[in-house]
Write an enzyme that holds these catalytic residues in place. Structure first.
Site, PDB file in Angstrom:
ATOM      1  N   GLU A 457       0.820  -1.217   0.000  1.00 37.11           N
ATOM      2  CA  GLU A 457       0.000   0.000   0.000  1.00 37.11           C
ATOM      3  C   GLU A 457       0.851   1.264   0.000  1.00 37.11           C
ATOM      4  O   GLU A 457       0.592   2.199   0.753  1.00 37.11           O
ATOM      5  CB  GLU A 457      -0.949  -0.011   1.213  1.00 37.11           C
ATOM      6  N   ASN A 519      -5.392  -5.927  -0.770  1.00 35.37           N
ATOM      7  CA  ASN A 519      -5.804  -5.769   0.623  1.00 35.37           C
ATOM      8  C   ASN A 519      -7.207  -5.187   0.590  1.00 35.37           C
ATOM      9  O   ASN A 519      -7.390  -3.998   0.342  1.00 35.37           O
ATOM     10  CB  ASN A 519      -4.867  -4.815   1.353  1.00 35.37           C
TER      11      ASN A 519
HETATM   12  C1  GCB Z   1      -3.994  -2.642   5.565  1.00 37.58           C
HETATM   13  C2  GCB Z   1      -2.559  -2.652   5.885  1.00 37.58           C
HETATM   14  C3  GCB Z   1      -2.284  -3.204   7.251  1.00 37.58           C
HETATM   15  C4  GCB Z   1      -3.286  -2.659   8.238  1.00 37.58           C
HETATM   16  C5  GCB Z   1      -4.664  -3.078   7.804  1.00 37.58           C
HETATM   17  C6  GCB Z   1      -5.748  -2.542   8.724  1.00 37.58           C
HETATM   18  O1  GCB Z   1      -4.406  -2.639   4.455  1.00 37.58           O
HETATM   19  O2  GCB Z   1      -1.786  -3.307   4.943  1.00 37.58           O
HETATM   20  O3  GCB Z   1      -0.980  -2.863   7.625  1.00 37.58           O
HETATM   21  O4  GCB Z   1      -3.025  -3.088   9.537  1.00 37.58           O
HETATM   22  O5  GCB Z   1      -4.927  -2.599   6.549  1.00 37.58           O
HETATM   23  O6  GCB Z   1      -6.097  -3.219   9.687  1.00 37.58           O
HETATM   24  O7  GCB Z   1      -6.221  -1.432   8.508  1.00 37.58           O
END
Ligand code: GCB
Ligand code: CA
Length: 890
Positions: A457, A519
């Site tokens: 990201e 993600n």
């Molecule tokens: C994501 C990230 C991760 C976060 C997660 C979240 O997309 O890659 O590092 O912890 O979301 O829980 O928001």
């Protein structure tokens, strides 16, 4: 060279010398007969080491390795002169490694945690038996810049918090007095070092093991990016036969040229050599030389897979003039794979969808400083879920993790911590690339690893102001890292992970790596759970040649929050369960997906987060302390073969209600068996189809309710749910039920630390209780002065009153408030009047207590004349607000 008497014994016990009947020529082909299978059985891998070896272990083993974890002293801050040998550290705190200085402040109510410098010192006496050896210090990880000094002299600096590093300290150590190892560690924000910003805590310290390694003057290098110095892959591999390619570098610290023999043996699980290759190698004085071996074919290799993680070991021995001078051992797995954008992941020629999870390494009380046993336990918990895939997010992890993945059978994705944002300095890109090389070389030999990742990201947080060409620079960095992976390792595939907003952002970053990780948080941060699958289909249709892997999906939960109407972002365990049930079903229906990974296997520390538990990302299938959540059993029921039968009420053992109909409560059973029956207090509630989630509405009795799930093929599962029936609190002045609590402004109930259930709010109905007017609000921010964050975060605003139709009597009325919106005084001012008593006149929460502060006040009032209790709110500025109401009949 090894000059001590007795060193010759190493030659006598050369393991491979024992194993090899015939010889092999320099080109790596066997010239003699095949080695005797099983010739080594019964022998330890390193016969000269360990108890019972008889002789001095240091003599018998060509390489000595021990941890230097104990007896350190630590001081926070950057201390003048702390590297010097004579520095007085007696006032410092005694610590053992692994250690972090952020274990506590990572979890406090205060914002932020200490990021800066800390010093470690240790006095280390070296045994005289090591005198003529090369001495190395190897750090498995220190976050994030480490300067190492030995007896006052700088041994080296390492930048980056998640990869190992090693220094040759031979010229700095002494044998006549203890050595002083001093390490300055710094975890301050540094624009040149990834990660710059991420949703996890960057604990500072020497948080992984430190080793002292002593070798002969001629040895396999330890200084190639702290890798094992030997790299193994499988140029040929099929069910019929396989070969291993073994490359490595030998260094010669002697003053004379030498010609060594490098012998590598492939040993199977029983320790029998199944292939041996021997190479002669000239190594110049003070220089190094590299070898390249290909073993003879191993017939019918036992393939490595998650179901059958058959491991081989490659023992590489270096002999110099007839004496074994070094020996290293590395894992080897024979497996091959393919990523197909239409048909998903293939392992060893067969379709093998990857279903898995992500893992962060920290734990409460320990921070990132985990003993190896805890790392191994985490891998065991991933495997026990039924998963076959593990993404090591968002950084290279402990050696113990990689070893356990090989051994237990998990396909891995490992990545460097380039997360959320980059900086444009050349040093940032150089550091990222070096971390990548360190990760790949250090973990190259682990058969579990299939994906190398290098960005997560990165276009999530666009810098403000956005520098010219920022997006192009991100893409260039991606291209550079991509190229570097392939130059380092052409046997695996590359991957990056992007967020929803980045998928179509036109940056081009999505097309750089071989596999695109998505993600996606449908039904959590945006959109709905049901639209997840159709969205994937449309993406796949637009990019049919792009292998897609769901690198993250998840929802947070809190065992104190429960509801009959689960919704996104309420942190109820019920929403998290629905989310996973529905999302995973949609994933499994889509054969084109390479795989999926839950975010996250475990709740983890993220100091900047303000969810229902401050400092914690709550999307784990298990809690931060590794207690399983009920939802974990959903995956077990979905993926495991042996019977799973689990009443998913462990997270919600205590329930409460004040109307007769509240006693009807949903209960889910997770099972992989075809049919399941639920009994409550001995009465059957009927059978339901199993294979996933089965649900009943259960009539609860006041007090304990014994639930029992039965399914043919499994032992029954039993669990007791307690129901606090509060109906009589409203009907009977003599009722033993004397307490009633409301989570004002919320559809979820909240269970506090004392086990008291604060019921979900409702509009007033005659004879009962509730509010008139008002609008619910839910604002997530840490609450100062209380651990009951979910109670304060949910509020009713703008109501006229609450009414409770209670019998006459005297009552303690406790009111809870927090200003969650306004920072300034005067924005929200209101009176609170309970049965005519002014409890607060002109209450200005922000003005009097500050924002996000818990405010609690208890008043004692009389209910008389059958009119119950009325709590009235009259604003003079803004709208009144309330978070919780607790009534106690006296
Ligand atoms: C994501 C990230 C991760 C976060 C997660 C979240 O997309 O890659 O590092 O912890 O979301 O829980 O928001
Ligand atoms: Ca509330």
């Amino acid at each position: 060279m090894i000059a001590r008497p007795g060193a010759g014994r190493a030659a006598a016990i050369g393991l491979l010398a024992l194993l090899v009947g015939g010889g092999a020529d320099g080109a790596g082909r066997m010239t003699g007969g095949a080695p005797e299978p099983g010739a080594a059985s019964g022998r330890g891998m390193e016969p000269g080491r360990g108890p019972g070896a008889g002789d001095d272990a240091a003599d018998a083993s060509p390489r000595v390795r021990f941890t230097v974890n104990d007896g350190w002293r630590f001081a926070a801050g950057d201390l003048e002169g702390a590297a010097a040998t004579e520095f007085d550290d007696s006032a410092w705190t005694p610590v053992s490694l692994p250690h972090t200085w952020n274990a506590e402040d990572a979890l406090t109510e205060a914002v932020g945690y200490r990021r800066g410098t800390g010093w470690y010192r240790k006095h280390l006496a070296l045994d005289a038996s090591l005198r003529n050896r090369r001495i190395f210090l190897r750090f498995e990880g220190a976050n994030q810049v480490a300067d190492v000094f030995v007896n006052g002299r700088p041994a080296g600096r390492h930048v980056g918090g998640y990869t190992a590093f090693a220094f040759d300290v031979t010229d700095d150590v002494r044998f006549d007095a203890p050595n002083v190892i001093a390490v300055r560690v710094d975890n301050a924000h540094d624009e040149d070092i990834p990660p710059l910003n991420a949703d996890f805590t960057f604990y500072g310290g020497i948080y992984r093991d430190v080793w002292l390694i002593a070798t002969s003057a001629v040895h396999v290098t330890l200084l190639d990016h702290a890798s094992p110095g030997v790299f193994i892959d499988t140029p040929e591999v099929s069910e019929a036969h396989a070969t291993a390619r073994i490359r490595g570098t030998i260094v010669n610290h002697e003053r004379r040229d030498t010609r060594v023999t490098v012998t590598s043996g492939v040993l199977d699980g029983s320790g029998a050599a199944v292939a041996v290759v021997r190479t002669a190698l000239a190594v110049p004085a003070g220089g190094s030389a590299s070898f390249h071996q290909v073993t003879p074919r191993v017939a019918a290799p036992r393939l490595w897979s998650p179901d059958e993680p058959n491991l081989y070991r490659v023992v590489t021995e270096v002999s110099d003039r007839g004496r074994i001078v070094d020996r290293v051992e590395n894992p080897l797995g024979f497996r091959w794979f393919r990523v197909d954008p239409e048909r998903g992941f293939f392992l060893n020629g067969r379709s093998h969808p990857l279903y898995g999870t992500n893992r962060h390494q920290d734990r409460p009380g320990l921070g990132s400083a985990l003993p190896d046993a805890a790392h191994r336990e985490d891998v065991a918990l991933v495997k026990a879920t039924g998963f076959n895939f593990l993404r090591l997010a968002h950084y290279p992890q402990d050696a113990a993790v990689l070893e356990a993945m090989d051994r237990r059978g998990l396909i891995g994705w490992e990545e460097i911590p380039v997360v959320n944002i980059i900086s444009l300095s050349p040093a940032f890109a150089d550091n990222a690339e070096r971390m990548l090389v360190e990760m790949i070389r250090q973990h190259y030999n682990h058969p579990s690893i299939v994906f190398w990742g290098y960005m997560n990201e990165v276009l999530l947080r666009k810098p403000t102001p956005m520098p010219d060409g920022y997006i192009a620079r991100v893409r260039q960095l991606a291209e550079r890292l991509e190229a570097r992976v392939w130059a380092e390792d052409s046997t695996r595939v590359t991957a990056i992970a992007v967020s929803f907003d980045e998928i179509d952002d036109g940056s081009g970053v999505q097309d750089v790596a071989r596999v695109l990780g998505l993600n996606l948080y449908f039904g959590w941060y945006y959109r709905t759970i049901e639209t997840f699958g159709p969205y994937l289909d449309s993406l796949h249709a637009r990019h049919p040649t792009r292998p897609l892997l769901i690198s993250e999906y998840g929802a947070g939960s809190d065992e104190r929050i429960h509801t009959l109407e689960p919704g996104a972002f309420d942190f109820s365990t019920e929403h998290q369960q629905r989310f996973h049930e529905a999302t995973f079903r949609q994933i499994r229906e889509r054969a084109y997906l390479t795989g999926s990974a839950v975010w996250n296997q475990f709740d983890f520390g993220s100091k900047g987060r303000h969810d229902s538990k401050p400092n914690i990302n709550q999307k784990g299938l298990l809690y931060f302390d590794r207690r399983p959540k009920d939802v974990w059993q959903y995956y077990r029921a979905s993926l495991r073969e042996e019977p799973v039968l689990h009443i998913a009420a462990r997270d919600w053992p205590r329930r409460a209600g004040s109307r007769p109909e509240d006693a009807r409560q949903p209960v889910t059973v997770y099972t992989n068996l075809p049919e399941v029956e639920l009994l409550a207090n001995g009465t059957s509630l009927g059978r339901q189809p199993g294979r996933g989630a089965a649900r009943w509405t259960v009539p609860l009795q006041p007090g304990a309710n014994r639930l029992e799930a039965r399914a043919p093929g499994s032992a029954p599962d039993a669990f007791t749910v307690t129901y606090d029936d509060r109906a009589t609190f409203f009907t009977d002045a003599g009722s033993p039920v004397t307490v009633m609590a409301v989570n004002a402004g919320s559809h979820y109930q909240y269970t506090d630390a004392a086990g008291l259930v604060w019921e979900a709010d409702r509009p007033f109905t005659p004879g009962g209780w509730g509010h008139t007017g008002g609008e619910p609000q839910l604002r997530h921010h840490r609450i100062f002065g209380s651990d009951d964050d979910p109670l304060y975060q949910s509020q009713l605003e703008g109501m006229e009153q609450y009414r409770f139709a209670v019998p006459d009597g005297s009552y303690e009325v406790q009111l809870r408030f927090a200003e969650m919106e306004h920072a300034a005084a005067g924005q929200r001012v209101f009176d609170v009047v309970v049965n005519g008593h002014v409890v607060f006149g002109a209450l200005d929460l922000a003005g009097r207590y500050g924002r996000h502060a818990a405010v609690e006040r208890t008043v004692v009032v009389e209910a008389a004349g059958g009119s119950g209790l009325t709590i009235g709110f009259t604003p003079s500025a803004g709208r009144a607000t309330i978070s919780g109401i607790l009534l106690r009949r006296m």
